[in-house]
Write a protein that holds these residues in place. Structure first.
Motif, PDB file in Angstrom:
ATOM      1  N   ILE A 102       6.180  -4.170   4.905  1.00  0.00           N
ATOM      2  CA  ILE A 102       6.010  -4.429   3.695  1.00  0.00           C
ATOM      3  C   ILE A 102       5.264  -1.787   3.966  1.00  0.00           C
ATOM      4  N   PRO A 103       5.022  -2.125   2.146  1.00  0.00           N
ATOM      5  CA  PRO A 103       5.295  -0.516   1.834  1.00  0.00           C
ATOM      6  C   PRO A 103       3.773   0.282   3.235  1.00  0.00           C
ATOM      7  N   TYR A 104       4.546   1.269   3.509  1.00  0.00           N
ATOM      8  CA  TYR A 104       3.388   2.095   5.001  1.00  0.00           C
ATOM      9  C   TYR A 104       4.407   3.581   4.868  1.00  0.00           C
ATOM     10  N   HIS A 105       3.268   3.954   4.358  1.00  0.00           N
ATOM     11  CA  HIS A 105       3.584   6.053   4.158  1.00  0.00           C
ATOM     12  C   HIS A 105       2.412   6.417   3.815  1.00  0.00           C
ATOM     13  N   GLU A 106       2.072   7.665   3.831  1.00  0.00           N
ATOM     14  CA  GLU A 106       1.182   8.677   3.782  1.00  0.00           C
ATOM     15  C   GLU A 106       0.707   8.881   2.689  1.00  0.00           C
ATOM     16  N   LYS A 107       1.735   8.293   1.507  1.00  0.00           N
ATOM     17  CA  LYS A 107       1.538   8.849   0.418  1.00  0.00           C
ATOM     18  C   LYS A 107       0.925   7.815  -1.125  1.00  0.00           C
ATOM     19  N   LEU A 108       1.004   6.348  -0.363  1.00  0.00           N
ATOM     20  CA  LEU A 108      -0.024   5.235  -0.877  1.00  0.00           C
ATOM     21  C   LEU A 108      -1.489   5.547  -1.381  1.00  0.00           C
ATOM     22  N   THR A 109      -2.147   5.138  -2.538  1.00  0.00           N
ATOM     23  CA  THR A 109      -2.931   5.182  -2.974  1.00  0.00           C
ATOM     24  C   THR A 109      -4.129   4.034  -2.556  1.00  0.00           C
ATOM     25  N   GLU A 110      -5.093   4.290  -2.489  1.00  0.00           N
ATOM     26  CA  GLU A 110      -5.793   2.955  -2.605  1.00  0.00           C
ATOM     27  C   GLU A 110      -5.625   1.684  -2.318  1.00  0.00           C
ATOM     28  N   LEU A 111      -5.670   2.135  -4.099  1.00  0.00           N
ATOM     29  CA  LEU A 111      -5.070   1.030  -5.175  1.00  0.00           C
ATOM     30  C   LEU A 111      -4.057   0.036  -4.898  1.00  0.00           C
ATOM     31  N   GLN A 112      -3.181   0.811  -4.569  1.00  0.00           N
ATOM     32  CA  GLN A 112      -1.903   0.190  -3.966  1.00  0.00           C
ATOM     33  C   GLN A 112      -2.249  -0.054  -3.265  1.00  0.00           C
ATOM     34  N   VAL A 113      -2.827   0.683  -1.897  1.00  0.00           N
ATOM     35  CA  VAL A 113      -2.388  -0.494  -0.346  1.00  0.00           C
ATOM     36  C   VAL A 113      -4.019  -2.169  -0.948  1.00  0.00           C
ATOM     37  N   ASP A 114      -4.464  -1.579  -1.624  1.00  0.00           N
ATOM     38  CA  ASP A 114      -5.482  -2.818  -1.928  1.00  0.00           C
ATOM     39  C   ASP A 114      -4.793  -4.284  -3.001  1.00  0.00           C
ATOM     40  N   HIS A 115      -3.110  -3.712  -3.452  1.00  0.00           N
ATOM     41  CA  HIS A 115      -3.444  -4.992  -4.268  1.00  0.00           C
ATOM     42  C   HIS A 115      -2.163  -5.505  -3.504  1.00  0.00           C
ATOM     43  N   ILE A 116      -1.201  -4.517  -2.337  1.00  0.00           N
ATOM     44  CA  ILE A 116      -0.496  -5.134  -1.298  1.00  0.00           C
ATOM     45  C   ILE A 116      -0.964  -5.469  -0.616  1.00  0.00           C
ATOM     46  N   ILE A 117      -2.292  -5.802   0.160  1.00  0.00           N
ATOM     47  CA  ILE A 117      -3.044  -6.394   0.708  1.00  0.00           C
ATOM     48  C   ILE A 117      -3.450  -8.337   0.058  1.00  0.00           C
TER      49      ILE A 117
END
Length: 307
Positions: A284-299
């Motif tokens: 799954i997406p895993y990089h330093e530019k992910l925003t908190e909103l993007q991470v929460d959406h992925i989860i």
């Protein structure tokens, strides 16, 4: 769309290079990288695949490798004249692993891991450690690789081998041809970008460590890699489709090579962990530019739509 990896963009002023192919920036990068991983010497190469080829060329070794591995490793070993035996090893993904033991030294493949003083920690002085600068790797570039060691003679040979078997000199006409070699040296553009990303590596790893902790807590894993974050799903194709529908890019790392007729050399393989993992693994997406909103959406998508 949320990207699987982040690739930094740079504007390169070609006027800053004293030579576009093997300028001073290449030597600067070699010294900086060797110092970072705690090795005395380094030979940069046009790709990590070519680095593996150089290390094994002409040895005719029997090499045991994980089946769940990028096919470039298979290709390099086979074209170097080696034979391959597969191991049921899935733990290496996103980490380093011992690629082979020669009589007096080992070769460590660290294409997916770069850590401070890593050579000092994981290797002996006569060993060889290979790193990759493929764009998505921890230290990305326009591809490229490097061999590091405390063994001067080995690195000296590889430096000459990558520049057509010649002794190094700034001007081509001043070089002495010592043996038939290859055109496999890293160019100035590759070195420049890799050096910029090396400078950003500590801050990148800081962000990835925080992201890994958040993923682990939310999804129930214990992942520690700074290159990939892998989960397991029941159906890879359906999972990739579902994630794509939710604007999330995923990948598979990796297929089982022993199940591919091109790389299957024995019909008696018993690699149950590899066969099971290769069918269920999903990055799954895993990089330093992910925003908190993007991470929460992925989860949220993983927890609610993939389980």
């Amino acid at each position: 769309m949320i990207n699987l990896f982040n690739i930094n963009n740079y504007k390169v002023d070609t006027a800053q290079f004293d030579n576009h192919l093997h300028g001073k920036i290449v030597q600067d990068f070699e010294k900086a990288f060797a110092k970072y991983v705690g090795a005395k010497y380094a030979c940069s190469v046009s790709s990590a695949t070519n680095a593996i080829f150089l290390v094994f060329e002409g040895t005719q070794e029997k090499v045991k490798i994980p089946s769940m591995l990028p096919v470039v490793v298979n290709n390099a070993l086979l074209k170097a004249g080696c034979s391959i035996k597969y191991e049921d090893n899935i733990e290496w993904v996103g980490d380093s692993y011992k690629l082979h033991n020669f009589a007096n030294y080992s070769v460590i493949d660290s294409a997916q891991k770069v850590k401070k003083n890593q050579f000092k920690i994981e290797a002996n002085s006569e060993d060889l450690m290979i790193f990759s600068f493929y764009p998505t790797k921890p230290v990305g570039s326009i591809d490229g690789g490097i061999i590091v060691s405390d063994d001067y003679d080995k690195i000296k040979y590889y430096k000459e081998a990558t520049i057509n078997g010649m002794s190094f000199s700034k001007n081509n006409w001043e070089r002495k041809i010592k043996f038939p070699g290859w055109k496999m040296y890293m160019n100035s553009f590759q070195a420049f970008i890799a050096l910029q990303n090396l400078k950003k590596l500590e801050s990148k790893k800081y962000a990835l460590n925080a992201l890994s902790k958040k993923y682990n807590k939310a999804l129930g894993y214990k992942n520690t890699s700074n290159h990939l974050y892998r989960i397991n799903v029941q159906n890879q194709n359906n999972a990739i489709k579902t994630m794509k529908e939710n604007k999330i890019t995923c990948g598979i790392h990796y297929a089982a090579n022993h199940l591919n007729p091109v790389y299957s050399f024995d019909d008696k393989y018993f690699l149950p962990k590899t066969e099971r993992e290769s069918k269920t693994t999903l990055s799954i997406p895993y990089h330093e530019k992910l925003t908190e909103l993007q991470v929460d959406h992925i989860i949220s998508v993983v927890k609610n739509k993939l389980r």
